[in-house]
Scaffold this active site. Structure first.
Site, PDB file in Angstrom:
ATOM      1  N   ARG A   1      11.303  -0.949  -3.924  1.00  0.00           N
ATOM      2  CA  ARG A   1      10.130  -0.988  -4.811  1.00  0.00           C
ATOM      3  C   ARG A   1      10.247   0.197  -5.754  1.00  0.00           C
ATOM      4  NH1 ARG A   1       5.310  -3.368  -2.636  1.00  0.00           N
ATOM      5  NH2 ARG A   1       4.469  -2.953  -4.696  1.00  0.00           N
TER       6      ARG A   1
ATOM      7  N   ASP B   1      -4.755   3.698  -7.479  1.00  0.00           N
ATOM      8  CA  ASP B   1      -3.304   3.831  -7.444  1.00  0.00           C
ATOM      9  C   ASP B   1      -2.862   5.148  -8.054  1.00  0.00           C
ATOM     10  OD1 ASP B   1      -3.783   0.777  -7.295  1.00  0.00           O
ATOM     11  OD2 ASP B   1      -1.705   1.062  -6.687  1.00  0.00           O
TER      12      ASP B   1
ATOM     13  N   GLY C   1       0.862  -1.177   0.000  1.00  0.00           N
ATOM     14  CA  GLY C   1       0.000   0.000   0.000  1.00  0.00           C
ATOM     15  C   GLY C   1       0.898   1.226   0.000  1.00  0.00           C
TER      16      GLY C   1
ATOM     17  N   ASN D   1      -6.705   1.633 -11.170  1.00  0.00           N
ATOM     18  CA  ASN D   1      -6.800   0.866  -9.925  1.00  0.00           C
ATOM     19  C   ASN D   1      -6.671  -0.615 -10.264  1.00  0.00           C
ATOM     20  OD1 ASN D   1      -7.235   0.751  -7.057  1.00  0.00           O
ATOM     21  ND2 ASN D   1      -9.324   0.032  -7.443  1.00  0.00           N
ATOM     22  N   LYS D   2      -6.716  -1.441  -9.253  1.00  0.00           N
ATOM     23  CA  LYS D   2      -6.555  -2.889  -9.415  1.00  0.00           C
ATOM     24  C   LYS D   2      -7.420  -3.434 -10.555  1.00  0.00           C
ATOM     25  CE  LYS D   2      -4.480  -4.547  -6.978  1.00  0.00           C
ATOM     26  NZ  LYS D   2      -3.019  -4.632  -7.043  1.00  0.00           N
TER      27      LYS D   2
END
Lengths: 366, 366
Positions: free
Chosen positions: A90, A244, A54, A254-255
């Site tokens: 990341r 996101d 997240g 988004n996902k």
């Protein structure tokens, strides 16, 4: 939020004054394990191996990673090394770079004797700021849920559908999409959440279902295929998801699968809202479908599924023939025309350049 | 179709003349095992325990079950008992009742000495009829794929997306949604299939991916969430699904999630076709969303997933907290307005009362 009655944040300073504590989210929902991070390398591992995930929580963990580094060695070389170690974990996480840049800018001008304490203070402030933003998102979204609740007959619940995990454990607290839900629940509104399992990584089944359950919010897990049917039959009052990345004209990345739920909401006249801190708005991008490159992840995330066996051990199972090729786009873009509104820390606005300009006049592009 | 080069049907009479052979589909895609059914009780087990599934194949297995009964005892009591045993296996399967009623009507008037041979002949005829119907569906749908292929540049493939398994192993051969695909592939068209995994039972990942792979049809497995994104980016030329039940006005009741793909196809101007034998049209129902009751299955199908562990053993894993409630509607209804056309054994028609009346004037209701 609460875990079995005890208030938690997703990251917090240890009582010993020299560690930062997190929940190892890779073990959820099957095991609840907290981890004391004691060095910058441990913080880097926590981010890299996704014990924390997240965007907001990654940023917060990086900030604590800088503090863990500074308390051991506050020299210029150590500061640079800590930055380099954490930024490499990341590479595509925007909040990670933002948090590290801000920490370095705060610490570099200071004398070495002051840096450790300043780094701990910076991390705590960053966390408090995230909590405040998410709480404000929730307070704004709460108005929508109150409005729906006011039209319900006694005994009828407010049904929210959400996709993926934009919950408190993806942030420091409250979450984004979940913040209005927690606030509605906490003030006594009878709110119930349909949780999309969110293939392929099942963040809905493993994380959202877990955190809602631990806080005591009524919810029902469904496969990603089921939402359209529920909407056709009046079982969903409002959809709230996270994002996101939001474009300057209100497209929402988004996902994967979010777009399909937005289509179903539109087809059934159900409001579709996206909750976001304004830090996730990318003012340089307009047309999300055309401009945002979508990360293609490993096909093994599709063909192998992790879970807990009946004997309690964790394992993975293959659901396809062993040689089946799989494609795995991680996100999709929901065009602004399908989004009823954006719930931000400053208020709710239309998903459009004009709507965003109204709330963020200082950032809006002509 | 072929399995590694060898032609198969999904059910066939054994070479010994006294058994019926099937594939145990509960073991797919991990193990390929054929089973010789030698009694009506074994046929009943095969249906009840879903070694065979798919409406046409269930009907065919029931017909062979009657033959297995008659060769042992062709008396009136045995005929009635065989009917009762088989009808109880899957009470809601319409093809099951239809096949059993037809078998009984054929056998009851005959003398006992003739019944066994007549029952074997009836089962073979029923299978041949299913193959002929599915082949005709494929020949009609093939025209659509040829049309798309004709517009492609050299080296470009035709991309079909399908949901669930409406493949040859759900029928006696060819399948419904897959029949145009197999025929296109067999005549040399470069066709590629995006296979929705189809949660919660993963029939796409376990069955469609298996049968396409064994026949040699290029395909890519995707999660059910991914189709909308692929359509937004021009990666899907046509969607073809099967259906469990089609209403007199062209609404389509099919595996949960079909509706979401139809919405995405509509939003992106991609043709959405449904392939069906006319036996699945329910002329008594018009508005599918309002009139068709949707089966709610066990939540454990959502929370527990079966697959093969790395060591080769089959097992189930839990993907949610153990106490998470789950809802599991098995089907949804795609309104006719989202369906480009219905591919039947008689030809392709609009998904509307008028379209169906054109192909089936003898059944159409005023």
């Amino acid at each position: 939020m609460k875990i079995d009655g005890t208030p938690y944040r997703a990251i917090w300073p240890g009582e010993d004054g020299v560690s930062a504590c997190i929940i190892d989210q890779t073990r959820l929902p099957h095991e609840f394990v907290t981890v004391d991070l004691r060095s910058v390398d441990e913080a880097a591992t926590a981010i890299r191996d996704m014990w924390v995930r997240g965007a907001p929580l990654i940023g917060a963990t990086a900030a604590y990673g800088m503090a863990l580094a500074m308390q051991r060695d506050a020299g210029d070389a150590a500061l640079a090394a800590a930055y380099d170690t954490l930024i490499a974990t990341r590479p595509t996480a925007i909040n990670l770079k933002w948090a590290l840049d801000a920490a370095r800018a705060r610490l570099a001008p200071l004398g070495q004797a002051e840096r450790a304490e300043a780094a701990w203070r910076f991390a705590a402030e960053l966390c408090d700021e995230d909590v405040a933003v998410n709480h404000a998102i929730g307070a704004n979204g709460l108005a929508l849920i109150r409005e729906i609740a006011a039209k319900k007959k006694p005994g009828e619940r407010v049904n929210v559908l959400t996709h993926c995990n934009a919950g408190w454990i993806a942030t420091v607290d409250w979450g984004t999409a979940t913040s209005p839900i927690y606030q509605a629940h906490d003030e006594g509104i009878d709110v119930h959440v349909f949780v999309d399992e969110t293939r392929p990584r099942n963040q809905g089944a493993s994380l959202t279902a877990w955190e809602l359950g631990k806080h005591g919010v009524p919810h029902t897990l469904i496969v990603d295929n089921a939402g359209g049917h529920l909407m056709q039959h009046g079982q969903v009052d409002i959809v709230i998801t996270g994002t996101d990345r939001t474009t300057a004209q209100g497209d929402v990345c988004n996902k994967i699968g979010t777009y399909l739920k937005a289509l179903a909401a539109k087809d059934n006249g159900i409001p579709f809202y996206v909750a976001l801190p304004s830090s996730t708005i990318d003012w340089t991008v307009r047309d999300g479908v055309r401009e945002i490159p979508i990360e293609e992840r490993s096909g093994e995330e599709v063909t192998w599924i992790q879970g807990r066996r009946a004997d309690g051990t964790l394992d993975k199972v293959l659901i396809s023939p062993p040689d089946t090729p799989a494609a795995n786009p991680a996100f999709d873009v929901t065009p602004a025309r399908l989004v009823t509104g954006l719930i931000t820390e400053r208020g709710i606005c239309a998903a459009s350049a004009e709507g965003l300009a109204g709330l963020f006049p200082e950032r809006a592009v002509a």
